[in-house]
Design a protein around this motif. Structure first.
Motif, short mmCIF file in Angstrom:
data_model
loop_
_atom_site.label_atom_id
_atom_site.label_comp_id
_atom_site.label_asym_id
_atom_site.label_seq_id
_atom_site.Cartn_x
_atom_site.Cartn_y
_atom_site.Cartn_z
N ALA A 22 -31.89 -2.77 9.73
CA ALA A 22 -32.61 -3.72 8.89
C ALA A 22 -34.08 -3.32 8.84
N ALA A 23 -34.73 -3.65 7.74
CA ALA A 23 -36.14 -3.31 7.55
C ALA A 23 -36.95 -4.60 7.39
N PRO A 24 -38.14 -4.64 7.99
CA PRO A 24 -39.01 -5.82 7.83
C PRO A 24 -39.69 -5.80 6.46
N VAL A 25 -39.23 -6.64 5.57
CA VAL A 25 -39.75 -6.72 4.21
C VAL A 25 -39.89 -8.18 3.83
N THR A 26 -40.90 -8.50 3.02
CA THR A 26 -41.05 -9.83 2.47
C THR A 26 -41.01 -9.72 0.95
N PHE A 27 -40.04 -10.39 0.33
CA PHE A 27 -39.96 -10.42 -1.13
C PHE A 27 -40.62 -11.70 -1.62
N ARG A 28 -41.30 -11.60 -2.73
CA ARG A 28 -42.07 -12.71 -3.27
C ARG A 28 -41.48 -13.23 -4.57
N LYS A 89 -37.69 -0.01 0.60
CA LYS A 89 -37.50 -0.14 2.04
C LYS A 89 -36.08 -0.53 2.41
N VAL A 90 -35.48 -1.40 1.61
CA VAL A 90 -34.10 -1.82 1.92
C VAL A 90 -33.08 -0.95 1.18
N ALA A 91 -33.41 -0.47 0.01
CA ALA A 91 -32.46 0.34 -0.76
C ALA A 91 -32.16 1.66 -0.07
N ASN A 92 -33.10 2.18 0.70
CA ASN A 92 -32.92 3.47 1.37
C ASN A 92 -32.27 3.35 2.74
N LEU A 93 -31.94 2.15 3.17
CA LEU A 93 -31.27 1.97 4.46
C LEU A 93 -29.82 2.43 4.38
N ALA A 94 -29.26 2.77 5.53
CA ALA A 94 -27.83 3.10 5.62
C ALA A 94 -27.01 1.83 5.37
N PRO A 95 -25.73 1.97 5.03
CA PRO A 95 -24.89 0.78 4.83
C PRO A 95 -24.89 -0.11 6.08
N PRO A 96 -24.87 -1.43 5.88
CA PRO A 96 -24.93 -2.33 7.03
C PRO A 96 -23.70 -2.21 7.93
N GLN A 97 -23.96 -2.27 9.22
CA GLN A 97 -22.91 -2.23 10.25
C GLN A 97 -23.06 -3.46 11.13
N PRO A 98 -21.95 -3.97 11.67
CA PRO A 98 -22.06 -5.12 12.58
C PRO A 98 -22.96 -4.77 13.77
N ASN A 99 -23.74 -5.72 14.21
CA ASN A 99 -24.64 -5.52 15.34
C ASN A 99 -23.83 -5.60 16.63
N PRO A 100 -23.77 -4.51 17.40
CA PRO A 100 -22.98 -4.54 18.64
C PRO A 100 -23.62 -5.40 19.73
#
Length: 142
Positions: A22-28, A89-100
């Protein structure tokens, strides 16, 4: 040197679904209310899918609701440009995976792309229609 077993806990997880990365982003967002303005925000961190969903919904709503105030004609495009800059910032992240290391649930559905949403097209047409109307009225008066 070995890592402490809790070192992995420092990884940010999505505030919506708990997935990683996850990336720290604020959308407005912005809503013009003739005389008043309402400024909206949605803080992360977000995984890729939840971040894209949040970006698309807030930007689409801003394009529809943002034009209806005096200063909003300036604030709305700035808000949209800020969101577009942060989208990467979020579009370039890897596909989401469950948090272990914590609870997680399925990520949000990103939905259709921004320009494939009918309300976004209507929102983009508003300033063009307004400018065209003003030009037409100015030409009729002269």
């Amino acid at each position: 040197m070995t890592q402490a077993p809790y070192a992995q806990l420092a990884v940010a997880s999505c505030r919506m679904c708990g997935s990683v990365p996850a990336a720290p982003v604020t959308f407005r967002g912005h809503r013009g209310l003739v005389v008043l303005m309402q400024f909206l925000s949605q803080e992360g961190p977000f995984c890729r899918d939840c971040g894209l969903s949040t970006f698309r919904s807030m930007t689409s709503r801003t394009l529809v609701q943002g034009w209806w105030g005096y200063g909003s004609f300036i604030v709305t495009p700035i808000t949209v440009l800020i969101n577009l800059a942060k989208r990467g910032k979020v579009a370039n992240l890897a596909p989401p995976q469950p948090n272990p290391y914590g609870p997680s649930r399925p990520p949000m559905e990103p939905g259709p792309r921004l320009l494939q949403r009918p309300m976004t097209i209507i929102g983009l047409a508003i300033p063009f229609a307004l400018v065209l109307t003003l030009i037409t009225l100015a030409n009729l008066g002269s």
